[in-house]
Write a protein that holds these residues in place. Structure first.
Motif, PDB file in Angstrom:
ATOM      1  N   LEU A 104       5.233  -0.982 -14.789  1.00 60.03           N
ATOM      2  CA  LEU A 104       4.649  -1.165 -16.282  1.00 60.03           C
ATOM      3  C   LEU A 104       5.583   0.021 -17.048  1.00 60.03           C
ATOM      4  N   ASP A 105       5.888  -0.340 -18.353  1.00 65.97           N
ATOM      5  CA  ASP A 105       6.855   0.385 -19.037  1.00 65.97           C
ATOM      6  C   ASP A 105       6.010   1.660 -19.247  1.00 65.97           C
ATOM      7  N   PHE A 106       4.902   1.966 -19.355  1.00 61.14           N
ATOM      8  CA  PHE A 106       4.223   3.123 -19.827  1.00 61.14           C
ATOM      9  C   PHE A 106       3.771   4.095 -18.388  1.00 61.14           C
ATOM     10  N   LEU A 107       4.266   3.419 -17.423  1.00 61.23           N
ATOM     11  CA  LEU A 107       3.775   4.026 -16.234  1.00 61.23           C
ATOM     12  C   LEU A 107       4.991   4.739 -15.599  1.00 61.23           C
ATOM     13  N   VAL A 108       6.257   4.356 -16.109  1.00 66.53           N
ATOM     14  CA  VAL A 108       7.491   5.232 -15.590  1.00 66.53           C
ATOM     15  C   VAL A 108       7.397   6.720 -16.012  1.00 66.53           C
ATOM     16  N   GLY A 109       7.743   7.407 -14.818  1.00 72.55           N
ATOM     17  CA  GLY A 109       7.994   8.713 -15.124  1.00 72.55           C
ATOM     18  C   GLY A 109       6.843   9.350 -14.609  1.00 72.55           C
ATOM     19  N   SER A 110       6.309  10.923 -14.945  1.00 72.16           N
ATOM     20  CA  SER A 110       5.519  11.722 -14.526  1.00 72.16           C
ATOM     21  C   SER A 110       4.854  12.349 -15.362  1.00 72.16           C
ATOM     22  N   THR A 111       3.315  12.729 -15.117  1.00 75.58           N
ATOM     23  CA  THR A 111       2.764  13.727 -16.002  1.00 75.58           C
ATOM     24  C   THR A 111       2.254  14.913 -15.124  1.00 75.58           C
ATOM     25  N   GLY A 112       2.326  14.831 -13.905  1.00 79.39           N
ATOM     26  CA  GLY A 112       2.067  16.122 -13.223  1.00 79.39           C
ATOM     27  C   GLY A 112       0.645  16.143 -12.762  1.00 79.39           C
ATOM     28  N   ILE A 149       9.594   3.602  -7.143  1.00 82.02           N
ATOM     29  CA  ILE A 149       9.213   5.096  -6.706  1.00 82.02           C
ATOM     30  C   ILE A 149      10.230   5.878  -7.293  1.00 82.02           C
ATOM     31  N   ALA A 150      11.421   5.642  -7.667  1.00 78.80           N
ATOM     32  CA  ALA A 150      12.471   6.453  -8.117  1.00 78.80           C
ATOM     33  C   ALA A 150      12.359   6.574  -9.644  1.00 78.80           C
ATOM     34  N   GLY A 151      11.679   5.477 -10.409  1.00 76.58           N
ATOM     35  CA  GLY A 151      11.543   5.800 -11.868  1.00 76.58           C
ATOM     36  C   GLY A 151      10.391   6.621 -11.979  1.00 76.58           C
ATOM     37  N   ARG A 152       9.475   6.770 -11.196  1.00 77.54           N
ATOM     38  CA  ARG A 152       8.444   7.604 -11.265  1.00 77.54           C
ATOM     39  C   ARG A 152       8.870   9.224 -11.353  1.00 77.54           C
ATOM     40  N   LEU A 153      10.148   9.461 -10.613  1.00 81.06           N
ATOM     41  CA  LEU A 153      10.572  10.812 -10.492  1.00 81.06           C
ATOM     42  C   LEU A 153      11.722  11.042 -11.389  1.00 81.06           C
ATOM     43  N   GLY A 154      11.960  10.051 -12.199  1.00 80.23           N
ATOM     44  CA  GLY A 154      13.177  10.170 -13.088  1.00 80.23           C
ATOM     45  C   GLY A 154      14.528  10.549 -12.366  1.00 80.23           C
ATOM     46  N   ILE A 155      14.622   9.710 -11.156  1.00 80.28           N
ATOM     47  CA  ILE A 155      15.641   9.690 -10.609  1.00 80.28           C
ATOM     48  C   ILE A 155      16.752   8.385 -10.921  1.00 80.28           C
ATOM     49  N   ASP A 156      17.712   8.719 -11.056  1.00 82.14           N
ATOM     50  CA  ASP A 156      18.615   7.507 -11.532  1.00 82.14           C
ATOM     51  C   ASP A 156      19.051   6.872 -10.489  1.00 82.14           C
ATOM     52  N   LEU A 157      18.365   5.621 -10.048  1.00 83.11           N
ATOM     53  CA  LEU A 157      18.859   4.786  -9.013  1.00 83.11           C
ATOM     54  C   LEU A 157      18.691   3.407  -9.765  1.00 83.11           C
ATOM     55  N   SER A 201       4.074  10.776  -9.397  1.00 77.25           N
ATOM     56  CA  SER A 201       3.758  10.974 -10.808  1.00 77.25           C
ATOM     57  C   SER A 201       2.814  12.006 -10.738  1.00 77.25           C
ATOM     58  N   VAL A 202       2.027  12.446  -9.908  1.00 76.49           N
ATOM     59  CA  VAL A 202       1.021  13.270  -9.900  1.00 76.49           C
ATOM     60  C   VAL A 202       1.726  14.715  -9.734  1.00 76.49           C
ATOM     61  N   ASN A 203       2.779  14.474  -8.355  1.00 74.76           N
ATOM     62  CA  ASN A 203       3.327  15.550  -7.894  1.00 74.76           C
ATOM     63  C   ASN A 203       2.752  16.597  -7.298  1.00 74.76           C
ATOM     64  N   LEU A 204       1.700  16.259  -6.745  1.00 74.47           N
ATOM     65  CA  LEU A 204       1.162  17.309  -5.555  1.00 74.47           C
ATOM     66  C   LEU A 204       1.878  17.320  -4.430  1.00 74.47           C
ATOM     67  N   PRO A 205       1.653  18.100  -3.481  1.00 71.38           N
ATOM     68  CA  PRO A 205       2.241  18.222  -2.113  1.00 71.38           C
ATOM     69  C   PRO A 205       1.911  16.912  -1.419  1.00 71.38           C
ATOM     70  N   THR A 246       0.845  -1.217  -0.012  1.00 71.26           N
ATOM     71  CA  THR A 246      -0.088  -0.169  -0.180  1.00 71.26           C
ATOM     72  C   THR A 246       0.929   1.245   0.026  1.00 71.26           C
ATOM     73  N   ILE A 247       1.947   1.342   1.006  1.00 70.83           N
ATOM     74  CA  ILE A 247       2.651   2.713   0.865  1.00 70.83           C
ATOM     75  C   ILE A 247       3.615   2.631  -0.568  1.00 70.83           C
ATOM     76  N   PRO A 248       4.193   1.741  -1.131  1.00 73.06           N
ATOM     77  CA  PRO A 248       4.793   1.635  -2.625  1.00 73.06           C
ATOM     78  C   PRO A 248       3.752   2.388  -3.349  1.00 73.06           C
ATOM     79  N   ALA A 249       2.429   1.603  -3.416  1.00 75.58           N
ATOM     80  CA  ALA A 249       1.669   2.107  -4.520  1.00 75.58           C
ATOM     81  C   ALA A 249       1.062   3.627  -4.307  1.00 75.58           C
ATOM     82  N   LEU A 250       1.151   4.091  -3.050  1.00 76.89           N
ATOM     83  CA  LEU A 250       0.634   5.445  -2.658  1.00 76.89           C
ATOM     84  C   LEU A 250       1.986   6.489  -3.205  1.00 76.89           C
ATOM     85  N   LEU A 251       3.025   6.033  -2.995  1.00 79.13           N
ATOM     86  CA  LEU A 251       3.944   6.721  -3.165  1.00 79.13           C
ATOM     87  C   LEU A 251       4.453   6.738  -4.892  1.00 79.13           C
TER      88      LEU A 251
END
Ligand code: FES
Length: 571
Positions: free
Chosen positions: A555-563, A278-286, A132-136, A122-127
């Motif tokens: 999933l390959d098309f979920l990596v990254g963020s659309t704001g 989670i890092a993949g959603r933020l474009g962080i090189d991990l 990917s939405v990048n709201l506070p 649950t915490i990984p999915a929420l994060l």
């Protein structure tokens, strides 16, 4: 002051603003729409996620905090995953939950979100969604359950289920005694109380900077959880005003801090796939290798099950996360921020060890080098992981004859067969359990030992799998073998009788046969037939698009963020 995002729905005098306000005015006063921040409480409470069932009460405390700080709290029930219940494995649904939560956070008129989670996924999915939405966004980990006891001994939730069931199979515990322990296993609300995946992810999420400092690890039944939830509600309003979003807080340094913490607490191997996703959603090189490079030199300081003795209630009493982080403060990135806007390291001054049996000081570690080893070889060209702290030292360098199973069903059908050609030096191998093959990468890598060997007193063997292992499990288990068999990995080519060499110190995992012989092989029909071939629905989408474990199994098309922008109106 700039208008809040929710103002795109609520401000103005036109028909659409009228509709948005009018339908929300079921008790909300007119001033709820005067420009104050609207805070969603993404709530994974569910009767079918028993580890999170208490989060409705937590949500009430968050609401009070949000109101008190001048915001409008809004309960948003989201997809929840009960680790012990959902089939075929909760991991199959992590990305679905993340996708559904992401879309609902973006689609609704909210300015910030408090994320309530606990049970493993649950915490990984929420994060992942919030990134990917990048709201506070700020997380409240629901906290571990209190320690149950059976016959005067503490029961480690999860870990002792494996231990007791092995005792039954070994003939050293009766079935009636085993069943007696069932009612003692779960003493209170909260998630598993070992250093399993839920405890690990709660603590790592605070280390990442996404939790009110000092909250993670608070037992679910402890009244301080509600007090800190109230404070978190207040903080969420402040975060909107300061525009503290996940991308403004989280850096590569935040993730390396989490890897340091993962090693020091002896946390779950599942954290590898979750942090990578989670890092993949933020474009962080991990990278998976970062877990080895950063974690290998970190001492193991926490004596908790599954590899140690104590449980999360003891950990909290002994000083909790801040006591551990203070011991390894010099290894942490001092610039990594938290939801408070201040660096993580600034919050550690109060960290103190109150029980040196549970949390060890840096100069008296349980092990000088902990962490997760990432190993490669002709059996795992893209890597596999092993947690040496949970393994038997004498098996960390081992050559043995493989006994191969094509699926979990194949393993169950044959593992206790008295005629199975296996001995204590054999290596048990199971394939078809990766993200694609199963599908969903279940926690089966710690496969049970053959009953006839248990009766001989064998308590650990080398096991190799393209699946995952429960964070509450232990043993010399090589897992997350990548590529998985169903994705064309050489694991599919291994045959019973082949010799396999594991050398953790050298970071190697190899089939001991000539390269040309391996290259000439192709998978058997039975091996390929065992892979999942879903025809429709989520499972089909998942199998067609899921990535391998070494990059987080997103999933390959979920990596990254659309704001958070939605440009079109529904009316
Ligand atoms: Fe929910 Fe273990 S089953 S945390």
């Amino acid at each position: 002051m700039a208008e809040h995002r929710s103002g795109q729905w609520y401000s103005g005098t036109d028909r659409n603003a009228y509709i948005h306000r009018a339908w929300m005015r079921r008790g909300l006063p007119a001033h709820a729409f005067d420009g104050r921040p609207h805070i969603a409480i993404a709530n994974t409470a569910s009767d079918l996620t028993p580890c999170n069932a208490h989060l409705n009460e937590v949500a009430e405390s968050v609401k009070e905090g949000v109101y008190e700080a001048g915001g409008i709290p809004l309960n948003l029930p989201v997809v929840s995953l009960g680790e012990t219940l959902v089939r075929p494995t909760a991991m199959l649904w992590r990305n679905m939950a993340a996708m559904a939560i992401e879309e609902m956070l973006r689609a609704n008129p909210i300015d910030g979100v408090v994320l309530l989670g606990g049970c493993d996924k649950t915490i990984p999915a929420l994060l992942m969604a919030a990134a990917s939405v990048n709201l506070p966004a700020v997380v409240i980990p629901g906290g571990p359950m209190l320690t149950g006891t059976f016959r005067g001994q503490p029961l480690g939730c999860g870990t002792d289920v494996w231990r007791l069931s092995e005792e039954v199979r070994a003939g050293t515990l009766t079935e009636a005694q085993f069943l007696q322990s069932e009612s003692s296993m779960i003493r209170s609300r909260g998630h598993c109380n070992t250093m399993g995946t839920a405890s690990t992810m709660g603590l790592l999420t605070e280390t990442l900077g996404m939790v009110l400092p000092g909250l993670a690890g608070t037992p679910a039944a402890d009244s301080r959880l509600l007090e800190r939830s109230h404070e978190t509600g207040r903080l969420a309003v402040e975060m909107v005003a300061e525009r503290r979003t996940p991308s403004s807080l989280l850096t590569r340094g935040s993730f390396l801090n989490a890897i340091v913490a993962l090693a020091a607490i002896g946390g779950s191997t599942n954290a590898v796939v979750h942090l990578l996703a989670i890092a993949g959603r933020l474009g962080i090189d991990l990278k998976q290798d970062d877990f080895d490079a950063t974690g290998a030199g970190v001492p193991l300081l926490v004596d908790l099950q599954p590899s140690g003795r104590f449980l999360m209630e003891d950990f909290f009493r002994a000083g909790g996360l801040h006591a551990v982080l203070r011991e390894v403060r010099d290894l942490l990135d001092p610039t990594a921020l938290t939801v408070t806007g201040k660096p993580l390291v600034d919050h550690l001054a109060d960290g103190q060890i109150w029980d040196r049996e549970v949390i060890r000081p840096r100069d008296e570690p349980l092990q000088p080098h902990a962490g997760i080893a990432v190993i490669y070889g002709n059996l795992a060209p893209d890597g596999a992981v092993i947690k040496p702290a949970a393994a038997s030292p004498h098996l960390l360098r081992h050559r043995g004859r493989a006994v191969v199973f094509d699926s979990i069903e194949d393993m169950h059908a044959r593992i206790d067969d008295p005629d199975l050609d296996v001995d204590a030096d054999s290596i048990l191998v199971m394939r078809g359990c990766g993200p694609r093959g199963y599908p969903g990468m279940p926690e089966v890598a710690n496969m049970p030992l053959p009953a006839k060997l248990l009766r001989q007193g064998v308590r650990d063997m080398v096991r190799i799998c393209d699946g995952r292992m429960s964070g509450t499990a232990y043993g010399t288990v090589v897992l997350h073998v990548t590529p998985e068999a169903a994705a064309g990995g050489p694991l599919a080519l291994l045959r019973t009788g082949d010799f396999v060499i594991l050398d953790v110190a050298a970071r190697r995992l190899d089939i001991d046969i000539p390269a040309d012989e391996l290259a000439a092989r192709s998978p058997d029909e039975a091996t390929v037939n065992a892979y999942a071939k879903p025809l429709r629905g989520w499972e089909r989408l998942y199998v067609e698009t899921v990535q391998q474990a070494n990059t987080g199994a997103d999933l390959d098309f979920l990596v990254g963020s659309t704001g958070d922008t939605v440009s079109r109106e529904s009316h």
